[in-house]
Design a protein around this motif. Structure first.
Motif, PDB file in Angstrom:
ATOM      1  N   VAL A  44       0.869  -1.177   0.000  1.00  0.00           N
ATOM      2  CA  VAL A  44       0.000   0.000   0.000  1.00  0.00           C
ATOM      3  C   VAL A  44       0.903   1.224   0.000  1.00  0.00           C
ATOM      4  CG1 VAL A  44      -0.125   0.081   2.528  1.00  0.00           C
ATOM      5  CG2 VAL A  44      -1.924   1.174   1.166  1.00  0.00           C
ATOM      6  N   THR A  45       0.453   2.302  -0.606  1.00  0.00           N
ATOM      7  CA  THR A  45       1.216   3.545  -0.608  1.00  0.00           C
ATOM      8  C   THR A  45       1.079   4.206   0.760  1.00  0.00           C
ATOM      9  OG1 THR A  45       0.850   3.870  -2.978  1.00  0.00           O
ATOM     10  CG2 THR A  45       1.527   5.794  -1.688  1.00  0.00           C
ATOM     11  N   LEU A  46       2.182   4.294   1.467  1.00  0.00           N
ATOM     12  CA  LEU A  46       2.173   4.865   2.815  1.00  0.00           C
ATOM     13  C   LEU A  46       2.122   6.395   2.749  1.00  0.00           C
ATOM     14  CD1 LEU A  46       4.859   2.541   4.416  1.00  0.00           C
ATOM     15  CD2 LEU A  46       2.375   2.413   4.711  1.00  0.00           C
ATOM     16  N   PRO A  47       1.792   7.054   3.863  1.00  0.00           N
ATOM     17  CA  PRO A  47       1.737   8.513   3.865  1.00  0.00           C
ATOM     18  C   PRO A  47       3.081   9.148   3.500  1.00  0.00           C
ATOM     19  CG  PRO A  47       0.600   7.640   5.779  1.00  0.00           C
ATOM     20  CD  PRO A  47       1.304   6.481   5.142  1.00  0.00           C
ATOM     21  N   GLU A  48       3.021  10.215   2.776  1.00  0.00           N
ATOM     22  CA  GLU A  48       4.216  10.983   2.442  1.00  0.00           C
ATOM     23  C   GLU A  48       4.802  11.584   3.719  1.00  0.00           C
ATOM     24  OE1 GLU A  48       5.372  14.923  -0.275  1.00  0.00           O
ATOM     25  OE2 GLU A  48       3.385  13.991  -0.436  1.00  0.00           O
ATOM     26  N   ASP A 169     -10.826   1.738   7.366  1.00  0.00           N
ATOM     27  CA  ASP A 169      -9.765   1.854   6.372  1.00  0.00           C
ATOM     28  C   ASP A 169      -9.426   3.332   6.221  1.00  0.00           C
ATOM     29  OD1 ASP A 169      -8.082   1.818   4.208  1.00  0.00           O
ATOM     30  OD2 ASP A 169      -9.596   1.129   2.761  1.00  0.00           O
ATOM     31  N   LEU A 170      -8.197   3.691   6.606  1.00  0.00           N
ATOM     32  CA  LEU A 170      -7.779   5.099   6.579  1.00  0.00           C
ATOM     33  C   LEU A 170      -7.008   5.458   5.317  1.00  0.00           C
ATOM     34  CD1 LEU A 170      -6.618   5.460  10.299  1.00  0.00           C
ATOM     35  CD2 LEU A 170      -8.898   5.867   9.314  1.00  0.00           C
ATOM     36  N   THR A 171      -6.886   4.506   4.386  1.00  0.00           N
ATOM     37  CA  THR A 171      -6.095   4.741   3.177  1.00  0.00           C
ATOM     38  C   THR A 171      -6.539   5.981   2.416  1.00  0.00           C
ATOM     39  OG1 THR A 171      -5.882   2.330   3.030  1.00  0.00           O
ATOM     40  CG2 THR A 171      -5.115   3.615   1.145  1.00  0.00           C
ATOM     41  N   PRO A 172      -7.836   6.182   2.158  1.00  0.00           N
ATOM     42  CA  PRO A 172      -8.227   7.373   1.382  1.00  0.00           C
ATOM     43  C   PRO A 172      -7.865   8.682   2.066  1.00  0.00           C
ATOM     44  CG  PRO A 172     -10.037   5.785   1.518  1.00  0.00           C
ATOM     45  CD  PRO A 172      -8.998   5.345   2.500  1.00  0.00           C
ATOM     46  N   HIS A 173      -7.726   8.645   3.377  1.00  0.00           N
ATOM     47  CA  HIS A 173      -7.468   9.870   4.144  1.00  0.00           C
ATOM     48  C   HIS A 173      -5.978  10.147   4.339  1.00  0.00           C
ATOM     49  CE1 HIS A 173     -11.757   9.869   5.295  1.00  0.00           C
ATOM     50  NE2 HIS A 173     -11.599   8.561   5.412  1.00  0.00           N
ATOM     51  N   LEU A 174      -5.136   9.098   4.280  1.00  0.00           N
ATOM     52  CA  LEU A 174      -3.737   9.253   4.695  1.00  0.00           C
ATOM     53  C   LEU A 174      -2.713   8.819   3.654  1.00  0.00           C
ATOM     54  CD1 LEU A 174      -4.045   7.884   8.369  1.00  0.00           C
ATOM     55  CD2 LEU A 174      -3.975  10.275   7.651  1.00  0.00           C
ATOM     56  N   SER A 175      -3.091   8.021   2.691  1.00  0.00           N
ATOM     57  CA  SER A 175      -2.114   7.473   1.746  1.00  0.00           C
ATOM     58  C   SER A 175      -1.502   8.572   0.886  1.00  0.00           C
ATOM     59  CB  SER A 175      -2.791   6.437   0.850  1.00  0.00           C
ATOM     60  OG  SER A 175      -1.872   5.909  -0.090  1.00  0.00           O
ATOM     61  N   GLY A 176      -0.196   8.469   0.660  1.00  0.00           N
ATOM     62  CA  GLY A 176       0.483   9.416  -0.213  1.00  0.00           C
ATOM     63  C   GLY A 176       0.334  10.851   0.237  1.00  0.00           C
ATOM     64  N   SER A 177      -0.054  11.724  -0.686  1.00  0.00           N
ATOM     65  CA  SER A 177      -0.171  13.154  -0.374  1.00  0.00           C
ATOM     66  C   SER A 177      -1.441  13.497   0.383  1.00  0.00           C
ATOM     67  CB  SER A 177      -0.103  13.969  -1.670  1.00  0.00           C
ATOM     68  OG  SER A 177      -1.183  13.621  -2.532  1.00  0.00           O
ATOM     69  N   ALA A 178      -2.368  12.549   0.516  1.00  0.00           N
ATOM     70  CA  ALA A 178      -3.601  12.835   1.255  1.00  0.00           C
ATOM     71  C   ALA A 178      -3.317  13.212   2.703  1.00  0.00           C
ATOM     72  CB  ALA A 178      -4.538  11.627   1.205  1.00  0.00           C
ATOM     73  N   VAL A 179      -2.206  12.748   3.239  1.00  0.00           N
ATOM     74  CA  VAL A 179      -1.854  13.026   4.630  1.00  0.00           C
ATOM     75  C   VAL A 179      -1.572  14.510   4.864  1.00  0.00           C
ATOM     76  CG1 VAL A 179       0.657  12.747   4.499  1.00  0.00           C
ATOM     77  CG2 VAL A 179      -0.556  12.032   6.570  1.00  0.00           C
ATOM     78  N   LYS A 180      -1.402  15.272   3.797  1.00  0.00           N
ATOM     79  CA  LYS A 180      -1.129  16.709   3.958  1.00  0.00           C
ATOM     80  C   LYS A 180      -2.245  17.419   4.719  1.00  0.00           C
ATOM     81  CE  LYS A 180       1.788  17.262  -0.150  1.00  0.00           C
ATOM     82  NZ  LYS A 180       1.927  17.924  -1.482  1.00  0.00           N
ATOM     83  N   TYR A 182      -3.321  16.506   7.362  1.00  0.00           N
ATOM     84  CA  TYR A 182      -2.995  16.280   8.776  1.00  0.00           C
ATOM     85  C   TYR A 182      -1.484  16.421   8.934  1.00  0.00           C
ATOM     86  CZ  TYR A 182      -7.569  14.214   8.032  1.00  0.00           C
ATOM     87  OH  TYR A 182      -8.876  14.015   7.647  1.00  0.00           O
ATOM     88  N   PRO A 183      -0.992  17.671   8.952  1.00  0.00           N
ATOM     89  CA  PRO A 183       0.452  17.907   8.844  1.00  0.00           C
ATOM     90  C   PRO A 183       1.288  17.304   9.955  1.00  0.00           C
ATOM     91  CG  PRO A 183      -0.743  19.922   9.422  1.00  0.00           C
ATOM     92  CD  PRO A 183      -1.768  18.917   9.017  1.00  0.00           C
ATOM     93  N   PHE A 184       0.725  17.150  11.159  1.00  0.00           N
ATOM     94  CA  PHE A 184       1.521  16.556  12.230  1.00  0.00           C
ATOM     95  C   PHE A 184       1.624  15.048  12.062  1.00  0.00           C
ATOM     96  CE2 PHE A 184      -0.054  20.290  15.020  1.00  0.00           C
ATOM     97  CZ  PHE A 184       0.811  21.145  14.350  1.00  0.00           C
ATOM     98  N   LEU A 185       0.609  14.432  11.466  1.00  0.00           N
ATOM     99  CA  LEU A 185       0.727  13.011  11.132  1.00  0.00           C
ATOM    100  C   LEU A 185       1.707  12.831   9.978  1.00  0.00           C
ATOM    101  CD1 LEU A 185      -2.989  11.797  11.415  1.00  0.00           C
ATOM    102  CD2 LEU A 185      -1.198  11.810  13.167  1.00  0.00           C
ATOM    103  N   ALA A 186       1.751  13.798   9.062  1.00  0.00           N
ATOM    104  CA  ALA A 186       2.721  13.738   7.964  1.00  0.00           C
ATOM    105  C   ALA A 186       4.150  13.884   8.477  1.00  0.00           C
ATOM    106  CB  ALA A 186       2.416  14.832   6.945  1.00  0.00           C
ATOM    107  N   ASN A 187       4.303  14.443   9.673  1.00  0.00           N
ATOM    108  CA  ASN A 187       5.627  14.617  10.280  1.00  0.00           C
ATOM    109  C   ASN A 187       6.198  13.294  10.807  1.00  0.00           C
ATOM    110  OD1 ASN A 187       7.822  16.261  11.412  1.00  0.00           O
ATOM    111  ND2 ASN A 187       6.870  15.889  13.401  1.00  0.00           N
ATOM    112  N   ILE A 188       5.367  12.252  10.862  1.00  0.00           N
ATOM    113  CA  ILE A 188       5.819  10.935  11.325  1.00  0.00           C
ATOM    114  C   ILE A 188       6.565  10.233  10.194  1.00  0.00           C
ATOM    115  CG2 ILE A 188       5.065   8.677  12.168  1.00  0.00           C
ATOM    116  CD1 ILE A 188       2.640  10.069  13.420  1.00  0.00           C
ATOM    117  N   PRO A 189       7.793   9.765  10.414  1.00  0.00           N
ATOM    118  CA  PRO A 189       8.582   9.141   9.333  1.00  0.00           C
ATOM    119  C   PRO A 189       7.878   7.942   8.704  1.00  0.00           C
ATOM    120  CG  PRO A 189       9.990   9.652  11.202  1.00  0.00           C
ATOM    121  CD  PRO A 189       8.579   9.894  11.655  1.00  0.00           C
TER     122      PRO A 189
END
Length: 544
Positions: A44-48, A169-180, A182-189
């Motif tokens: 699966v494409t993980l969050p950016e 399923d959180l994929t539509p909300h967080l996968s790839g650039s969708a995580v933008k 939620y910028p603090f979640l995007a800060n997670i490596p």
């Protein structure tokens, strides 16, 4: 911190009630909507990863290695990095754990009240002490009463199927650039997110720890320097000689509070749990150097440099021995560093550092350090959350606010003048703060941990230097992020037998030669099956 947050299948069923049995039965039915285990590791494409840039570290970290950013002081004017409350006005239910005493309830807790006000929703937390977690989680599942936010971890049996049945399923909300969004979640490596991915979906939000969960050898620099010792040993024999020199049973002082088997293993370059070559995995138990490590460590026990209470002691005992000066060395995680500073009673003269692992025969290039799991666990959103998922993710985003922000200062230290006082720009907890603030929501998610000891620049520098040193020669477990059903079912029991054998050998009850039969039994009892499943998991995850 313990890495086990959820119960086994047996514990779930033992909780009673048809709910647990029905849930697990439904999850196991692959022919009627169940998820076959072989797809658990589907890609699966993980969050950016978008690092937070709002504060410049004094000591720069590196997300690629897990090295954390270091700070000498908290910013004097921390930035408010959010606008408006993330909640929607409706209460949010959650089930969390704590390793600290359970704090006062919301009616008697100013911090909790302030948290609810900031969130714009009442965060109703069922806070469970760690020893009671398994039974509580089992009871909640049995009663079909999972809250909107709940913590899980990789040790749960049938975890992919459990999540498929219970979690959104959180994929539509967080996968790839969708995580933008939620910028603090995007800060997670990114590597931290790998353990939230099951069945080709993102099924939760991780709790990041980076290198903090790695165990290293700490030394009491202040006590060593009092004896004129300023150089680290270069080999096992030099380390043993130093330990003999430091040990004084008449003074109730031993070099070590526990037998340092894992340290000796790392001196010999034994891999971290598993090694991989050409797609094939080998368990480190099978390493040729294992018996040499056992023999050497037993030699240390026989030499009397290890506390006689070592094999019956608890981690808290060994920490107290270390800060009291009864031991000169101790293996513990990087995350434990601030706790040592909190419990020591000698003030500014207390100094500890991380010792580099020497090469067993004097060659430092042969030694390694075992890097810990960068993911402590994950928290999931209940499957029926529907349109409320964005709200719950915004709340989790707030709870992951990074160091340097006003939000981090609040969520970690509480209310100024109540839970902490400022010394310069550094927050120092009050007794009330120590009691009120450990609400357990840092087990739902968190920001990457900073290297920061308030008001103690030298300690912060030493903590950072130790991490920087370790990542330079550290080895990760190549199976992290891979799921094996056999491992969750039988891994603990068969590894427990190996641990029992190890203790018997170290205490002289069995010969080192018994190791070969023990490893053969481990492989036959399920070790080979775990290896095969992990190899298949790797192939599944790497497939397109």
């Amino acid at each position: 911190m313990t890495s086990r947050l959820v119960p086994t299948r047996r514990a779930l069923l033992a909780a009673g009630g048809a709910g647990a049995a029905a849930l697990l039965g439904a999850c196991s039915n692959q022919g009627r909507g169940g998820i076959p285990v072989k797809y658990a590791n589907a890609p699966v494409t993980l969050p950016e990863h978008i690092p937070y840039q709002g504060v410049t570290p004094d000591l720069p970290g590196d997300p690629k290695t897990g090295l954390m950013d270091g700070y000498f002081e908290y910013p004097s004017s921390p930035t408010a990095a959010t606008s408006g409350a993330p909640g929607d006005g409706d209460a949010i239910s959650s089930l969390v754990r704590t390793d600290s005493p359970v704090p006062p309830g919301v009616s008697r807790n100013a911090f909790w009240q302030a948290l609810n006000e900031r969130l714009g929703s009442d965060l109703k937390m069922n806070i469970v002490p760690a020893p009671d977690w398994d039974q509580k989680f089992a009871t909640v599942v049995a009663g079909d009463s999972l809250p909107e936010l709940f913590v899980v971890a990789g040790g749960m049996q049938e975890l992919p199927k459990f999540l498929e049945a219970t979690a959104a399923d959180l994929t539509p909300h967080l996968s790839g650039s969708a995580v933008k969004d939620y910028p603090f979640l995007a800060n997670i490596p990114t590597d931290t997110w790998e353990q939230s991915a099951f069945n080709g979906k993102i099924m939760g939000v991780p709790v990041p720890r980076g290198i903090m969960s790695s165990s290293v050898l700490y030394k009491r620099t202040d006590l060593l320097e009092e004896k004129g010792i300023t150089e680290d040993p270069d080999s096992f024999e030099e380390f043993l000689a130093l330990c003999k020199e430091l040990t004084s049973p008449r003074s109730n002082v031993w070099a070590l509070g526990a037998a340092p088997l894992d340290l000796v293993r790392q001196m010999l370059g034994i891999p971290n749990t598993w090694s991989e070559k050409g797609g094939h995995l080998t368990r480190s138990l099978e390493s040729e150097q294992q018996k040499e490590a056992l023999e050497a460590t037993r030699k240390m026990v026989e030499a009397g440099v290890v506390s006689p209470d070592a094999f019956s002691s608890q981690a808290t005992d060994r920490k107290n021995w270390f800060v009291a000066g009864r031991n000169y060395f101790m293996m513990d995680t990087f995350s434990a560093w601030p706790n040592f500073e909190q419990i020591q009673s000698v003030g500014d003269s207390f100094r500890m550092d991380t010792m580099r692992t020497p090469g067993f025969h004097g060659d430092p290039e042969m030694a390694c350090a075992w890097l810990g799991n960068p993911t402590y666990g994950i928290s999931s959103i209940r499957k029926d959350a529907g349109e409320r998922i964005p709200t719950l993710l915004r709340v989790l985003n707030f709870l992951a606010a990074p160091f340097g922000t006003e939000e981090y200062l609040f969520r970690v230290y509480g209310v100024e003048g109540v839970d902490y006082d400022l010394q310069g720009s550094d927050p120092v907890a009050t007794n009330r703060g120590v009691s009120e603030t450990p609400l357990g929501f840092r087990y739902l998610t968190d920001a990457p941990w900073p290297v920061y000891v308030p008001g103690k620049r030298r300690s912060t520098q030493s903590w950072y230097d130790g991490q920087k040193m370790v990542v330079a020669y550290g080895l990760a477990d190549p199976t992290l992020g891979l799921y094996s059903e056999a491992d969750t079912r039988i891994g603990g029991s068969i590894t427990g037998r190996i641990d029992d054998l190890t203790n018997d050998i170290l205490q002289g009850r069995k010969p080192v030669s018994a190791w070969d039969d023990g490893v053969a039994a481990w492989k036959k009892a399920g070790g080979n099956r775990i290896r095969d499943e992990l190899e298949q998991a790797r192939a599944d995850k790497e497939s397109s």
